[in-house]
Design a protein around this motif. Structure first.
Motif, PDB file in Angstrom:
ATOM      1  N   PRO A  77       4.234   7.178  -8.780  1.00  0.00           N
ATOM      2  CA  PRO A  77       2.792   7.185  -8.538  1.00  0.00           C
ATOM      3  C   PRO A  77       2.093   6.013  -9.241  1.00  0.00           C
ATOM      4  N   LEU A  78       1.137   5.439  -8.549  1.00  0.00           N
ATOM      5  CA  LEU A  78       0.310   4.377  -9.116  1.00  0.00           C
ATOM      6  C   LEU A  78      -1.127   4.573  -8.641  1.00  0.00           C
ATOM      7  N   SER A  79      -2.035   3.807  -9.195  1.00  0.00           N
ATOM      8  CA  SER A  79      -3.418   3.810  -8.733  1.00  0.00           C
ATOM      9  C   SER A  79      -3.698   2.472  -8.065  1.00  0.00           C
ATOM     10  N   LEU A  80      -4.258   2.525  -6.860  1.00  0.00           N
ATOM     11  CA  LEU A  80      -4.646   1.321  -6.137  1.00  0.00           C
ATOM     12  C   LEU A  80      -6.123   1.062  -6.422  1.00  0.00           C
ATOM     13  N   ILE A  81      -6.410  -0.073  -7.028  1.00  0.00           N
ATOM     14  CA  ILE A  81      -7.769  -0.394  -7.469  1.00  0.00           C
ATOM     15  C   ILE A  81      -8.392  -1.426  -6.537  1.00  0.00           C
ATOM     16  N   THR A  82      -9.563  -1.108  -6.020  1.00  0.00           N
ATOM     17  CA  THR A  82     -10.312  -2.054  -5.195  1.00  0.00           C
ATOM     18  C   THR A  82     -11.623  -2.382  -5.906  1.00  0.00           C
ATOM     19  N   PRO A  83     -11.685  -3.530  -6.596  1.00  0.00           N
ATOM     20  CA  PRO A  83     -12.905  -3.891  -7.326  1.00  0.00           C
ATOM     21  C   PRO A  83     -14.095  -4.077  -6.377  1.00  0.00           C
ATOM     22  N   SER A  84     -15.279  -3.827  -6.893  1.00  0.00           N
ATOM     23  CA  SER A  84     -16.504  -3.993  -6.113  1.00  0.00           C
ATOM     24  C   SER A  84     -17.530  -4.761  -6.935  1.00  0.00           C
ATOM     25  N   GLU A  85     -18.180  -5.727  -6.301  1.00  0.00           N
ATOM     26  CA  GLU A  85     -19.210  -6.507  -6.986  1.00  0.00           C
ATOM     27  C   GLU A  85     -20.512  -5.727  -7.125  1.00  0.00           C
ATOM     28  N   GLY A 134     -20.766  -2.238  -7.582  1.00  0.00           N
ATOM     29  CA  GLY A 134     -20.679  -0.984  -8.315  1.00  0.00           C
ATOM     30  C   GLY A 134     -19.311  -0.797  -8.923  1.00  0.00           C
ATOM     31  N   PRO A 135     -18.974   0.439  -9.305  1.00  0.00           N
ATOM     32  CA  PRO A 135     -17.671   0.711  -9.908  1.00  0.00           C
ATOM     33  C   PRO A 135     -16.548   0.512  -8.881  1.00  0.00           C
ATOM     34  N   PRO A 136     -15.357   0.203  -9.346  1.00  0.00           N
ATOM     35  CA  PRO A 136     -14.232  -0.017  -8.425  1.00  0.00           C
ATOM     36  C   PRO A 136     -13.809   1.279  -7.737  1.00  0.00           C
ATOM     37  N   GLN A 137     -13.246   1.134  -6.563  1.00  0.00           N
ATOM     38  CA  GLN A 137     -12.686   2.285  -5.862  1.00  0.00           C
ATOM     39  C   GLN A 137     -11.237   2.454  -6.325  1.00  0.00           C
ATOM     40  N   ILE A 138     -10.912   3.641  -6.798  1.00  0.00           N
ATOM     41  CA  ILE A 138      -9.564   3.914  -7.295  1.00  0.00           C
ATOM     42  C   ILE A 138      -8.923   5.017  -6.454  1.00  0.00           C
ATOM     43  N   GLU A 139      -7.781   4.718  -5.877  1.00  0.00           N
ATOM     44  CA  GLU A 139      -7.083   5.657  -4.999  1.00  0.00           C
ATOM     45  C   GLU A 139      -5.685   5.932  -5.536  1.00  0.00           C
ATOM     46  N   LYS A 140      -5.337   7.210  -5.646  1.00  0.00           N
ATOM     47  CA  LYS A 140      -3.993   7.596  -6.079  1.00  0.00           C
ATOM     48  C   LYS A 140      -3.012   7.353  -4.934  1.00  0.00           C
ATOM     49  N   VAL A 141      -1.978   6.596  -5.211  1.00  0.00           N
ATOM     50  CA  VAL A 141      -0.977   6.294  -4.189  1.00  0.00           C
ATOM     51  C   VAL A 141       0.418   6.568  -4.744  1.00  0.00           C
ATOM     52  N   GLU A 197      -1.079  -7.166 -10.827  1.00  0.00           N
ATOM     53  CA  GLU A 197      -1.524  -7.591  -9.503  1.00  0.00           C
ATOM     54  C   GLU A 197      -0.370  -8.207  -8.726  1.00  0.00           C
ATOM     55  N   LEU A 198      -0.259  -7.820  -7.453  1.00  0.00           N
ATOM     56  CA  LEU A 198       0.746  -8.378  -6.560  1.00  0.00           C
ATOM     57  C   LEU A 198       0.051  -9.265  -5.538  1.00  0.00           C
ATOM     58  N   SER A 199       0.489 -10.511  -5.489  1.00  0.00           N
ATOM     59  CA  SER A 199      -0.031 -11.426  -4.487  1.00  0.00           C
ATOM     60  C   SER A 199       0.762 -11.228  -3.193  1.00  0.00           C
ATOM     61  N   ILE A 200       0.053 -10.870  -2.113  1.00  0.00           N
ATOM     62  CA  ILE A 200       0.708 -10.570  -0.838  1.00  0.00           C
ATOM     63  C   ILE A 200       0.720 -11.795   0.070  1.00  0.00           C
ATOM     64  N   SER A 201      -0.411 -12.401   0.221  1.00  0.00           N
ATOM     65  CA  SER A 201      -0.547 -13.606   1.033  1.00  0.00           C
ATOM     66  C   SER A 201      -1.780 -14.345   0.546  1.00  0.00           C
ATOM     67  N   LYS A 202      -2.072 -15.466   1.160  1.00  0.00           N
ATOM     68  CA  LYS A 202      -3.220 -16.256   0.733  1.00  0.00           C
ATOM     69  C   LYS A 202      -4.510 -15.451   0.879  1.00  0.00           C
ATOM     70  N   GLY A 203      -5.168 -15.223  -0.260  1.00  0.00           N
ATOM     71  CA  GLY A 203      -6.430 -14.493  -0.244  1.00  0.00           C
ATOM     72  C   GLY A 203      -6.287 -12.987  -0.262  1.00  0.00           C
ATOM     73  N   LYS A 204      -5.038 -12.465  -0.252  1.00  0.00           N
ATOM     74  CA  LYS A 204      -4.835 -11.008  -0.251  1.00  0.00           C
ATOM     75  C   LYS A 204      -3.934 -10.615  -1.405  1.00  0.00           C
ATOM     76  N   SER A 205      -4.320  -9.550  -2.088  1.00  0.00           N
ATOM     77  CA  SER A 205      -3.514  -9.067  -3.206  1.00  0.00           C
ATOM     78  C   SER A 205      -3.711  -7.560  -3.368  1.00  0.00           C
ATOM     79  N   LEU A 206      -2.816  -6.963  -4.160  1.00  0.00           N
ATOM     80  CA  LEU A 206      -2.900  -5.540  -4.487  1.00  0.00           C
ATOM     81  C   LEU A 206      -3.053  -5.417  -5.991  1.00  0.00           C
ATOM     82  N   LEU A 207      -4.072  -4.699  -6.421  1.00  0.00           N
ATOM     83  CA  LEU A 207      -4.276  -4.440  -7.847  1.00  0.00           C
ATOM     84  C   LEU A 207      -3.864  -2.996  -8.112  1.00  0.00           C
ATOM     85  N   LEU A 208      -2.832  -2.833  -8.920  1.00  0.00           N
ATOM     86  CA  LEU A 208      -2.252  -1.520  -9.173  1.00  0.00           C
ATOM     87  C   LEU A 208      -2.245  -1.225 -10.667  1.00  0.00           C
TER      88      LEU A 208
END
Length: 298
Positions: free
Chosen positions: A172-180, A182-189, A238-249
């Motif tokens: 299990p990890l948490s997927l974090i989506t930062p937001s400019e 407000g607070p980041p969106q955190i999803e359990k994955v 952080e995992l870099s997936i492609s140019k401009g795309k990444s996963l923050l876990l």
């Protein structure tokens, strides 16, 4: 099983002949060397052991008569008063016992005795085979785990079942989506890392079924450098997936984070090495084919 039994009968007969005609010059290392060349056949038995035990348990639950028969046989002298479970596990423990036996024999054999070289070589070969079998067993178990995972994912991912794909790490990890704003969106994955693929899922229920969220080939994934964005979250990477795309876990503990980073780096390195070996084989095969064609033309 018949092949294993037949060869060990021959091995026993060869040893008995040596012992019955024992002299100061008798050697037995050659018997063990002959045995070493055969032991790889245990791989198939060991790989199928877990499935065999699951099938046996299912049959005992389904058929009371079969269960009663097995219990009766476990009291028989023919089975040495052992239950079938103990008999089925015996071949798996055989190779480690050969290693222990030969280690002890080599330890008590003078190095100038003519059998020492044979015994030492046999020990080395059987140790290597034991290691190989353990690696193949782990690989087989990982492939079985991969198949079970793909079946448990919704929608079903049967098309992702590949003979060379195996499970490396999961958890299990948490997927974090930062937001400019407000607070980041955190999803359990729940994340599955395979030797060539990473899959992010959402756990559905305690029965261990998962909803597919994202999947990426390992070749596209790189561990990103530590940035201020990553540092503000505890145990994040952080995992870099492609140019401009990444996963923050992020993980629950720093130990889990370190383990994920280690497994991802190791998977990247193994994938690069396997890809290089694959390309090298193609080049070598093409060179061989070209040589054959040139020889034919000449």
């Amino acid at each position: 099983c018949d092949i294993i039994r037949t060869f060990h009968i021959k091995f026993l007969e060869n040893l008995e002949k040596k012992v019955s005609n024992w002299t100061a010059f008798t050697v037995i290392g050659d018997c063990f060397l002959e045995l070493a060349g055969f032991l790889k056949i245990y791989t198939q038995y060991i790989n199928n052991y877990n499935l065999s035990m699951q099938t046996l348990d299912a049959c005992k639950l389904r058929d009371k008569g079969f269960k009663s028969f097995l219990e009766k046989q476990a009291q028989s002298a023919k089975t040495h008063h052992l239950p079938i479970d103990a008999l089925l596990i015996a071949p798996i423990s055989r190779i480690p016992r050969y290693v222990l036996l030969l280690t002890d024999i080599v330890k008590h054999t003078p190095k100038d005795y003519r059998d020492y070289a044979y015994l030492a070589k046999a020990l080395k070969e059987i140790q290597a085979i034991a290691l190989l079998i353990n690696e193949r067993k782990r690989a087989a178990e990982s492939k079985d785990a991969a198949r079970e995972i793909f079946v448990s994912i919704t929608p079903p991912q049967n098309d992702l079942i590949q003979p060379t794909r195996y499970l490396v790490h999961k958890g299990p990890l948490s997927l974090i989506t930062p937001s400019e704003e407000g607070p980041p969106q955190i999803e359990k994955v729940f994340v599955f890392l395979f030797n060539d693929l990473i899959i992010l899922t959402s756990p559905l229920n305690p029965d261990k079924t998962y909803a597919l969220l994202q999947k990426y080939p390992v070749v596209t994934i790189k561990l990103a450098s530590l940035t201020e964005k990553v540092a503000q979250f505890k145990n994040a990477f952080e995992l870099s997936i492609s140019k401009g795309k990444s996963l923050l876990l992020s993980s629950e503990t720093s130990e889990q984070k370190d383990e994920w980073i280690s497994q991802i780096i190791g998977t990247n390195l193994r994938h690069d090495r396997e890809s290089l070996m694959f390309v090298s084989r193609i080049i070598k095969n093409r060179a061989s084919s070209k040589k054959i064609v040139n020889q034919s033309n000449s």
